[in-house]
Write an enzyme that holds these catalytic residues in place. Structure first.
Site, PDB file in Angstrom:
ATOM      1  N   CYS A 201      35.388  41.444  43.726  1.00 31.55           N
ATOM      2  CA  CYS A 201      35.396  40.206  42.930  1.00 31.55           C
ATOM      3  C   CYS A 201      34.686  39.095  43.709  1.00 31.55           C
ATOM      4  CB  CYS A 201      36.828  39.819  42.592  1.00 31.55           C
ATOM      5  SG  CYS A 201      37.715  41.025  41.593  1.00 31.55           S
TER       6      CYS A 201
ATOM      7  N   ARG B 141      32.251  37.016  41.192  1.00 37.67           N
ATOM      8  CA  ARG B 141      31.915  37.373  39.817  1.00 37.67           C
ATOM      9  C   ARG B 141      33.096  37.117  38.891  1.00 37.67           C
ATOM     10  NH1 ARG B 141      34.555  41.842  38.193  1.00 37.67           N
ATOM     11  NH2 ARG B 141      35.433  43.179  39.830  1.00 37.67           N
TER      12      ARG B 141
ATOM     13  N   ASP C 258      40.984  35.705  38.984  1.00 41.27           N
ATOM     14  CA  ASP C 258      42.257  35.524  38.288  1.00 41.27           C
ATOM     15  C   ASP C 258      42.871  34.244  38.851  1.00 41.27           C
ATOM     16  OD1 ASP C 258      44.706  35.726  37.083  1.00 41.27           O
ATOM     17  OD2 ASP C 258      45.136  37.765  37.767  1.00 41.27           O
TER      18      ASP C 258
ATOM     19  N   HIS D  82      39.328  32.816  35.021  1.00 40.85           N
ATOM     20  CA  HIS D  82      40.180  33.172  33.883  1.00 40.85           C
ATOM     21  C   HIS D  82      41.659  33.245  34.247  1.00 40.85           C
ATOM     22  CE1 HIS D  82      39.110  37.008  35.908  1.00 40.85           C
ATOM     23  NE2 HIS D  82      40.396  37.262  35.720  1.00 40.85           N
TER      24      HIS D  82
ATOM     25  N   TYR E 172      45.049  35.711  32.472  1.00 41.62           N
ATOM     26  CA  TYR E 172      45.332  36.789  31.526  1.00 41.62           C
ATOM     27  C   TYR E 172      46.256  36.317  30.403  1.00 41.62           C
ATOM     28  CZ  TYR E 172      42.992  40.237  34.422  1.00 41.62           C
ATOM     29  OH  TYR E 172      42.039  40.951  35.111  1.00 41.62           O
TER      30      TYR E 172
END
Length: 282
Positions: free
Chosen positions: A157, A181, A184, A222, A224
């Site tokens: 990541c 890239r 979380d 982002h 979840y």
């Protein structure tokens, strides 16, 4: 409010209010019960801190497992390993178990194994020692050959670091830019930023350089779909008035490979809130 808390709250709020979702498509991550793990996200997000001015990327809105965070960096860049036993026994890192490849007791040809395979850390140290103004001081964990040779395993990541030096009044400052890239954000953002600052501190101290700027670029930031409640809780919290910082308690020019987790100290960190539990997308 320190800069890290402002970034954290502003970005979480922007994801919640302006973010897109991937609910209409197929996604790779799954929760442990097998349900697709969808996200809400924003793109191309940059944060910048000046460590020389005590601007550390450490939010006070969640407790920080600083020893585990730094232990992960040492596993990848000192031990240069992908072995779960070393991560668990030496550094008490248990979160990588969910990403074990088959029954190999490893996370595949990723992270520490990539650092070792291409001698990435030693190449960086050698360049800083012999050609510190080079504009090629890059560590890239995104190695396509690794993915071909061993397709299984989580692709990195936070996958690239760019290193720069600046000379100001005869003092050499080391800057670090981190590229991701995917992040979380509610779960790991503070951990990731703190551990890479620790890496920057180790490299800077190796040469006797001063700490300079730290910045991070994230392509997809982002949270979840099962984290909505936790995000609302984080947004309701009030940051501490203190500015925490990380301290490395070793002599100047201590060899990079001699630094230990116990050499780091988290100073002026104050969080009055309990830890949150998250259902991870794996």
């Amino acid at each position: 409010m320190n800069k890290a808390d402002k970034y954290f709250l502003d970005n979480l709020r922007k994801i919640k209010e302006e973010g897109c979702t991937d609910l209409s498509g197929n996604v790779r991550p799954r929760y442990k019960d097998g349900t697709p793990a969808h996200t809400k996200y924003i793109t191309f997000v940059t944060e910048e801190y000046d460590l020389s001015k005590n601007e550390f990327p450490i939010s006070t809105l969640r407790p920080l497992a600083v020893k585990s965070a730094i232990g992960e960096m040492l596993a990848f860049y000192q031990d240069q390993t992908n072995d779960l036993s070393i991560m668990q026994d030496k550094y008490k890192l248990h979160w990588w178990k969910d990403w074990e490849v088959g029954n190999t007791n490893t996370i595949g040809l990723r992270y520490g194994a990539t650092v070792k395979r291409y001698d990435l850390l030693n190449n960086l140290l050698d360049t800083l020692n012999n050609d510190m103004f080079s504009r090629r001081k890059v560590i890239s964990l995104w190695q396509e050959q690794d993915f071909i040779d061993e397709p299984e395993g989580l692709k990195p990541c936070f996958y690239m670091t760019n290193w720069e030096v600046r000379v100001i009044n005869d003092e050499v400052y080391l800057d670090l830019h981190l590229t991701s890239r995917s992040s979380d954000y509610g779960v790991a953002s503070v951990i990731n930023r703190t551990q890479y600052v620790a890496l920057q501190m180790m490299v800077a101290n190796h040469f006797g350089f001063k700490l300079g700027k730290f910045s991070v670029f994230t392509s997809n930031l982002h949270y979840y779909d099962r984290h909505t409640q936790q995000v609302d809780e984080l947004l309701s919290r009030t940051p501490s008035d203190k500015q925490p910082y990380l301290k490395l308690n070793v002599p100047v020019k201590t060899n990079f490979y001699d630094v230990k987790v116990s050499d780091f100290e988290l100073v002026d960190f104050e969080c009055k809130y309990p830890q949150l539990q998250f259902d991870l997308g794996i």
